[in-house]
Write a protein that holds these residues in place. Structure first.
Motif, PDB file in Angstrom:
ATOM      1  N   ALA A 235       0.912  -1.279   0.154  1.00 29.48           N
ATOM      2  CA  ALA A 235       0.294  -0.122  -0.147  1.00 29.48           C
ATOM      3  C   ALA A 235       0.704   1.230  -0.026  1.00 29.48           C
ATOM      4  O   ALA A 235       1.797   1.528   0.859  1.00 29.48           O
ATOM      5  CB  ALA A 235      -0.834  -0.099   1.284  1.00 29.48           C
ATOM      6  N   LEU A 236       0.669   2.028  -0.938  1.00 30.85           N
ATOM      7  CA  LEU A 236       1.633   3.156  -1.293  1.00 30.85           C
ATOM      8  C   LEU A 236       0.843   4.398  -1.295  1.00 30.85           C
ATOM      9  O   LEU A 236      -0.376   4.463  -1.456  1.00 30.85           O
ATOM     10  CB  LEU A 236       2.277   3.093  -2.453  1.00 30.85           C
ATOM     11  N   ARG A 237       1.578   5.539  -0.887  1.00 27.94           N
ATOM     12  CA  ARG A 237       1.064   6.891  -0.771  1.00 27.94           C
ATOM     13  C   ARG A 237       2.129   7.802  -1.458  1.00 27.94           C
ATOM     14  O   ARG A 237       3.117   7.704  -1.373  1.00 27.94           O
ATOM     15  CB  ARG A 237       0.921   7.433   0.589  1.00 27.94           C
ATOM     16  N   LEU A 238       1.379   8.634  -2.670  1.00 25.69           N
ATOM     17  CA  LEU A 238       2.368   9.481  -3.265  1.00 25.69           C
ATOM     18  C   LEU A 238       2.553  10.702  -2.746  1.00 25.69           C
ATOM     19  O   LEU A 238       1.748  10.919  -1.843  1.00 25.69           O
ATOM     20  CB  LEU A 238       1.647   9.562  -4.700  1.00 25.69           C
ATOM     21  N   ALA A 239       3.292  11.465  -3.186  1.00 28.27           N
ATOM     22  CA  ALA A 239       3.588  12.660  -2.527  1.00 28.27           C
ATOM     23  C   ALA A 239       2.423  13.665  -2.289  1.00 28.27           C
ATOM     24  O   ALA A 239       2.306  14.204  -1.336  1.00 28.27           O
ATOM     25  CB  ALA A 239       4.591  13.410  -3.289  1.00 28.27           C
ATOM     26  N   GLY A 240       1.489  13.699  -3.071  1.00 26.69           N
ATOM     27  CA  GLY A 240       0.338  14.349  -3.094  1.00 26.69           C
ATOM     28  C   GLY A 240      -1.024  13.607  -2.348  1.00 26.69           C
ATOM     29  O   GLY A 240      -1.865  14.110  -2.230  1.00 26.69           O
ATOM     30  N   GLY A 241      -0.626  12.673  -1.708  1.00 30.07           N
ATOM     31  CA  GLY A 241      -1.524  11.842  -0.715  1.00 30.07           C
ATOM     32  C   GLY A 241      -2.321  10.985  -1.623  1.00 30.07           C
ATOM     33  O   GLY A 241      -3.068  10.183  -0.921  1.00 30.07           O
ATOM     34  N   GLN A 242      -2.187  10.735  -2.989  1.00 26.84           N
ATOM     35  CA  GLN A 242      -3.100   9.552  -3.635  1.00 26.84           C
ATOM     36  C   GLN A 242      -2.471   8.318  -3.043  1.00 26.84           C
ATOM     37  O   GLN A 242      -1.362   8.221  -2.895  1.00 26.84           O
ATOM     38  CB  GLN A 242      -3.011   9.498  -5.166  1.00 26.84           C
ATOM     39  N   LYS A 243      -3.766   7.342  -2.733  1.00 26.36           N
ATOM     40  CA  LYS A 243      -3.174   6.168  -2.369  1.00 26.36           C
ATOM     41  C   LYS A 243      -3.162   5.149  -3.524  1.00 26.36           C
ATOM     42  O   LYS A 243      -4.287   5.069  -4.384  1.00 26.36           O
ATOM     43  CB  LYS A 243      -4.100   5.529  -1.189  1.00 26.36           C
ATOM     44  N   LEU A 244      -2.255   4.132  -3.529  1.00 28.37           N
ATOM     45  CA  LEU A 244      -2.433   3.167  -4.558  1.00 28.37           C
ATOM     46  C   LEU A 244      -1.888   1.771  -4.086  1.00 28.37           C
ATOM     47  O   LEU A 244      -0.969   1.738  -3.132  1.00 28.37           O
ATOM     48  CB  LEU A 244      -2.039   3.481  -6.021  1.00 28.37           C
ATOM     49  N   VAL A 245      -2.134   0.594  -4.686  1.00 26.25           N
ATOM     50  CA  VAL A 245      -1.477  -0.522  -4.631  1.00 26.25           C
ATOM     51  C   VAL A 245      -0.583  -1.088  -5.671  1.00 26.25           C
ATOM     52  O   VAL A 245      -1.224  -1.065  -6.709  1.00 26.25           O
ATOM     53  CB  VAL A 245      -2.816  -1.697  -4.044  1.00 26.25           C
ATOM     54  N   SER A 246       0.247  -1.547  -5.173  1.00 27.42           N
ATOM     55  CA  SER A 246       1.134  -2.485  -6.243  1.00 27.42           C
ATOM     56  C   SER A 246       1.103  -3.970  -5.860  1.00 27.42           C
ATOM     57  O   SER A 246       1.194  -4.282  -4.839  1.00 27.42           O
ATOM     58  CB  SER A 246       2.635  -2.141  -6.172  1.00 27.42           C
ATOM     59  N   ARG A 247       1.569  -4.763  -7.202  1.00 27.45           N
ATOM     60  CA  ARG A 247       1.375  -6.274  -6.865  1.00 27.45           C
ATOM     61  C   ARG A 247       2.622  -6.626  -7.500  1.00 27.45           C
ATOM     62  O   ARG A 247       2.710  -6.524  -8.481  1.00 27.45           O
ATOM     63  CB  ARG A 247       0.086  -6.794  -7.350  1.00 27.45           C
ATOM     64  N   SER A 248       3.494  -7.402  -6.699  1.00 27.14           N
ATOM     65  CA  SER A 248       4.631  -7.834  -7.474  1.00 27.14           C
ATOM     66  C   SER A 248       5.257  -9.014  -6.776  1.00 27.14           C
ATOM     67  O   SER A 248       4.772  -9.685  -5.716  1.00 27.14           O
ATOM     68  CB  SER A 248       5.737  -6.633  -6.918  1.00 27.14           C
ATOM     69  N   LEU A 249       6.319  -9.724  -7.258  1.00 30.86           N
ATOM     70  CA  LEU A 249       6.740 -10.941  -6.716  1.00 30.86           C
ATOM     71  C   LEU A 249       7.412 -10.831  -5.302  1.00 30.86           C
ATOM     72  O   LEU A 249       8.082  -9.848  -5.388  1.00 30.86           O
ATOM     73  CB  LEU A 249       7.718 -11.508  -7.716  1.00 30.86           C
ATOM     74  N   PRO A 250       7.603 -11.561  -4.378  1.00 24.77           N
ATOM     75  CA  PRO A 250       7.877 -11.058  -3.143  1.00 24.77           C
ATOM     76  C   PRO A 250       9.514 -11.018  -3.258  1.00 24.77           C
ATOM     77  O   PRO A 250       9.910  -9.748  -2.543  1.00 24.77           O
ATOM     78  CB  PRO A 250       7.774 -12.545  -2.486  1.00 24.77           C
ATOM     79  N   GLU A 251      10.393 -11.674  -4.126  1.00 22.02           N
ATOM     80  CA  GLU A 251      11.726 -11.626  -4.086  1.00 22.02           C
ATOM     81  C   GLU A 251      12.142 -10.156  -4.673  1.00 22.02           C
ATOM     82  O   GLU A 251      12.975  -9.599  -4.437  1.00 22.02           O
ATOM     83  CB  GLU A 251      12.436 -12.680  -4.930  1.00 22.02           C
ATOM     84  N   ASP A 252      11.168  -9.495  -5.497  1.00 22.62           N
ATOM     85  CA  ASP A 252      11.442  -8.363  -6.226  1.00 22.62           C
ATOM     86  C   ASP A 252      11.465  -7.139  -5.048  1.00 22.62           C
ATOM     87  O   ASP A 252      12.056  -6.055  -5.618  1.00 22.62           O
ATOM     88  CB  ASP A 252      10.523  -8.070  -7.348  1.00 22.62           C
ATOM     89  N   THR A 253      10.761  -7.211  -4.261  1.00 23.42           N
ATOM     90  CA  THR A 253      10.561  -6.090  -3.351  1.00 23.42           C
ATOM     91  C   THR A 253      11.078  -6.365  -1.946  1.00 23.42           C
ATOM     92  O   THR A 253      11.029  -5.735  -1.095  1.00 23.42           O
ATOM     93  CB  THR A 253       9.049  -5.800  -2.961  1.00 23.42           C
ATOM     94  N   ALA A 254      11.941  -7.329  -1.942  1.00 22.65           N
ATOM     95  CA  ALA A 254      12.482  -7.754  -0.596  1.00 22.65           C
ATOM     96  C   ALA A 254      13.195  -6.806   0.173  1.00 22.65           C
ATOM     97  O   ALA A 254      13.083  -6.605   1.388  1.00 22.65           O
ATOM     98  CB  ALA A 254      13.215  -9.308  -0.807  1.00 22.65           C
ATOM     99  N   THR A 255      14.197  -6.315  -0.437  1.00 27.23           N
ATOM    100  CA  THR A 255      14.904  -5.075   0.127  1.00 27.23           C
ATOM    101  C   THR A 255      14.344  -4.022   0.578  1.00 27.23           C
ATOM    102  O   THR A 255      14.667  -3.325   1.583  1.00 27.23           O
ATOM    103  CB  THR A 255      15.955  -4.761  -0.820  1.00 27.23           C
TER     104      THR A 255
END
Lengths: 421, 377
Positions: free
Chosen positions: B319-339
């Motif tokens: 769950a992500l928040r952009l600088a302007g406050g917009q919220k969005l969701v990303s979906r990715s493989l676990p290993e891609d975002t591990a760090t």
């Protein structure tokens, strides 16, 4: 399948049998409190039912077969007649025995015995009373001569047969009478003479009226229940309210209000006369017509409510499904809807039918002499004639016929189909 | 292929004030599996019931094989139907239930027996013909209902949320089973559901209903990749919808500003000419996330903060928040975002212009919590 089962058994026998027993005991102990609580909750009702329902009914019903009036008042005579059958000579020892009994029996017991003998053999009451008053406590040396002198009837079989047949302690006399049967002098069961046959006709009448009322109530109640079960909640509440309304007034009041409507100077006749539709008031009351109308009105809720509750459980999709599968509306109704309503029809019909069998007030108020059922006769024998034995026998017949009907219903509908509201 | 069913300007109102179905025009082709999908109250079930004959259109007409159904009662339409709660007749055995449509058609007894047996085989219930419906599990009852609706070989079979009462696992296997029966028999199927996943897996075409009208009609792939408006974008699959100010439209693309976050380029959705308010729609799996330092080649690139991380096993959602406050969701493989997939972490998000679209906003507000986190739909 076998392998795991045997494994479980060996496991249980080696290490777990002791804990298993304890587990079982613990379970029992934990359930005991709940059982005691359940018993405590129903105990008052059980006691109440036993005291005011089962015991009195049992006592009443036992009167239909118990026959103690004569042996109590005339113990010696009964003993003297013990081995006698009407095929043999009258044994001589019965004469002194009867004289002795008459001399020693208290007034009230003797009266009961005379009344009992009268129910079996008309004329016996008078004979007994006459014999007692003539003897006046005397003890003649020749008892036989004294008795036959008082009435020649003591020389014939009849009186002795009457005493013999009433010598108890059990008798089928009342039950036979309730079916228009009696035992003749030789003890053979035969029908009573034609003009004395009243009870079979009354039983038939009772069932006939109950059947008519049940059938008509079903005819009227079915479409009504169907409408109530398939309309919106608000409409169905109003419909059920109208059918429940009669419940809020006593049966006596409802029957009386019918008589206000139906009597010769009643509202209906009044209206017909004023409208010029009839010239003389119609006889709407004291006949089968008035009786059936009032009974249908009173018992309709007992038909409608079981029907309604069963119909309510049938999803409306069933009729739609039947239609989508190609069934015409009538076919869908007959093959899909009706079979599912049968338990409701059975329950409603049974409720109405049984209540019709036992109703007393309504026929008494609205029916004619030819519309009175068994309850009328039961009340008559209890209140007027004080023949409790016959009243009890008629009650037994009423009770048995209800039991037979119920058994038949359970048999026909399967064990789980009973739905009472 | 010809249209076997045609809804022609069909409207339906119960109270004379609100329309349950508004000017419905729909051709159903012979042999296809068409799903009517929509939220409850969208008119999909009413549309189905009008085809079955249990409701009558207030105006317009429905044609079956080119003939109007207006005066044909349900029992003469020759349309099989599977109801929501199966509507099996409890006083008949399974075999008697399935024989019922043949009996009312007065088929000879030998033929009935043979066809009931075949129908039972088809739904793998050959040994249960003597049972009563209530002795069967939900899935078995469902199969009996399907067999009963198909045994008289109707031209069309209608199904009204037939899997609604089953648990998820059973539902998925029944979806495949119904689908395979449809393929084997080649019967036209019209299916009503509010479950978009069910619609996507089973259908040849889906008609998305909202407020008594069809929002979009097309194959599952079309609906998923090219929703024609914000409602469909949100209803089918998961989607991030973010309000934006439209700056310029040029051909098939348009430019807009995500307030406080930066400019965005996207495909042209259903904006009216000159309309300045819009919503950007981008699917979670199209949102790429990178460490803040990394180069991002996406056409649309923003900086964002991670607000929550949810692990699903085969994928992970941020769950992500952009600088302007917009919220969005990303979906990715676990290993891609591990760090860098850690709460509070700043990172860069981006997506391609072709993977997002700008639509006219709909009155129905987007749910406050992204659908992705409510459950794994």
């Amino acid at each position: 399948m076998a392998a795991p089962a045997s494994a479980a058994v060996s496991f249980g026998s080696v290490s777990a049998s002791e804990p298993h027993d304890r587990l079982w005991r613990d379970l029992k102990r934990s359930q005991r409190a709940a059982q005691l609580r359940a018993i405590g909750l129903i105990l008052p009702l059980v006691v109440f039912l036993i005291l005011v329902f089962i015991v009195p009914i049992g006592m009443l019903l036992s009167r239909s077969v118990s026959d103690l009036a004569v042996p109590r008042a005339l113990p010696a005579t009964v003993a003297a007649l013990a081995g006698w059958t009407p095929a043999k000579e009258i044994p001589p020892q019965v004469y002194p025995a009867l004289v002795e009994d008459i001399g020693s029996a208290p007034q009230m017991l003797f009266g009961d015995a005379a009344a009992r003998l009268e129910t079996g053999t008309p004329g016996m009451r008078a004979l007994m009373m006459k014999t007692r008053s003539r003897l006046q406590g005397a003890a003649p040396s020749d008892a036989r001569k004294a008795l036959t002198g008082i009435s020649p009837k003591w020389d014939t079989m009849e009186g002795w047969v009457a005493i013999k047949q009433a010598s108890g302690p059990l008798t089928d006399h009342y039950l036979l009478t309730a079916l228009d049967l009696h035992r003749d002098e030789l003890g053979k069961v035969t029908r009573v003479v034609a003009y004395e046959r009243v009870f079979l006709a009354a039983i038939g009448r009772t069932f006939g009226i109950a059947f008519t009322v049940t059938a008509l109530a079903l005819l009227l109640g079915f479409p009504f229940a169907f409408l109530a079960a398939t309309s919106s909640d608000r409409v169905s509440r109003i419909l059920l309210f109208t059918v429940l309304l009669p419940f809020w007034t006593a049966m006596l009041v409802r029957a009386l209000s019918w008589s206000v409507l139906l009597q010769r100077t009643g509202i209906i006749n009044d209206a017909l006369l004023r409208l010029g539709l009839v010239r003389e008031p119609l006889d709407l009351m004291y006949n089968r017509f008035a009786l059936c109308i009032a009974l249908i009105h009173i018992f309709l809720p007992y038909m409608v409510l079981p029907l309604y509750s069963v119909m309510k459980t049938i999803p409306p999709q069933h009729m739609r499904a039947a239609a989508s599968l190609g069934a015409r509306p009538w076919m869908a109704f007959r093959r899909v809807y009706l079979p599912q309503v049968v338990p409701g029809i059975g329950a409603g019909a049974l409720l109405v039918f049984i209540q019709c069998l036992g109703v007393f007030v309504v026929p008494a108020l609205l029916g004619g002499p030819n519309d009175q059922g068994l309850p009328y006769y039961i009340a008559f024998y209890v209140n007027r004639v004080l023949n409790w034995g016959l009243a009890a026998a008629l009650s037994v017949i009423l009770l048995l016929s209800v039991a037979v009907l119920y058994a038949l219903y359970v048999r026909l509908s399967g064990k789980s189909a009973m739905v009472l509201g | 292929m010809d249209a076997i069913v045609r809804y022609s300007d069909v409207s339906k109102t119960y109270d004379g004030v609100t329309s349950v179905v508004r000017n419905l025009n729909l051709d159903i082709e012979e042999g296809e599996f068409l799903t009517m999908l929509g939220p409850s109250g969208s008119g999909k079930t009413t549309s189905l019931m009008m085809l079955a004959g249990f409701e009558a259109p207030t105006s317009g007409e429905i044609l079956l094989d080119g003939r109007s159904l207006a005066r044909v009662p349900p029992h003469r339409r020759d349309i099989g139907m599977v109801f929501q709660n199966y509507a099996l007749f409890p006083h008949m055995t399974v075999s008697e239930n399935i024989a019922f449509p043949l009996q009312v058609r007065k088929r000879p007894a030998a033929e009935i027996e043979q066809r009931v047996k075949r129908a039972l085989d088809m739904v793998h219930l050959s040994t249960l013909g003597g049972r009563r419906p209530l002795q069967l599990s939900g899935g078995q009852q469902q199969r009996v209902a399907v067999a009963r609706a198909l045994v008289f070989e109707p031209k069309i079979i209608l199904m009204d949320e037939p899997l609604g009462a089953l648990d998820r696992q059973l539902r998925e296997s029944m979806q495949l089973e119904i689908r395979s029966i449809h393929e084997r028999l080649g019967v036209t199927a019209v299916y009503v559901t509010h479950d978009q996943g069910e619609a996507l897996t089973m259908s040849d075409r889906i008609a998305i209903f909202s407020n008594g009208a069809i929002e979009q009609l097309g194959s599952p792939e079309e609906l998923y990749s090219r929703p024609s408006n914000a409602f469909v974008a949100q209803f089918i699959g998961e989607n991030n919808l973010m309000p934006c100010a439209v700056a310029r439209t040029s051909g098939l693309e348009c430019e807009a500003e995500l307030a406080g976050s930066g400019p965005v380029r996207a495909r042209y959705g259903d904006l009216s000419p000159g309309q300045t308010d819009g919503v950007v729609a981008v699917r979670p799996e199209k949102v790429r996330v990178r460490p803040k330092s990394a180069m991002d080649s996406s056409e649309n690139s923003f900086s964002a903060v991670v607000e929550a991380v949810v692990f699903f096993g085969d994928h992970v959602k941020l769950a992500l928040r952009l600088a302007g406050g917009q919220k969005l969701v990303s979906r990715s493989l676990p290993e891609d975002t591990a760090t860098f997939g850690v709460v509070g972490q700043e990172l860069t998000v981006g997506w391609n212009t072709q993977d997002c679209a700008i639509y006219a906003p709909r009155s129905r507000p987007a749910p406050p919590i992204p659908v992705a986190f409510a459950s794994q739909a």
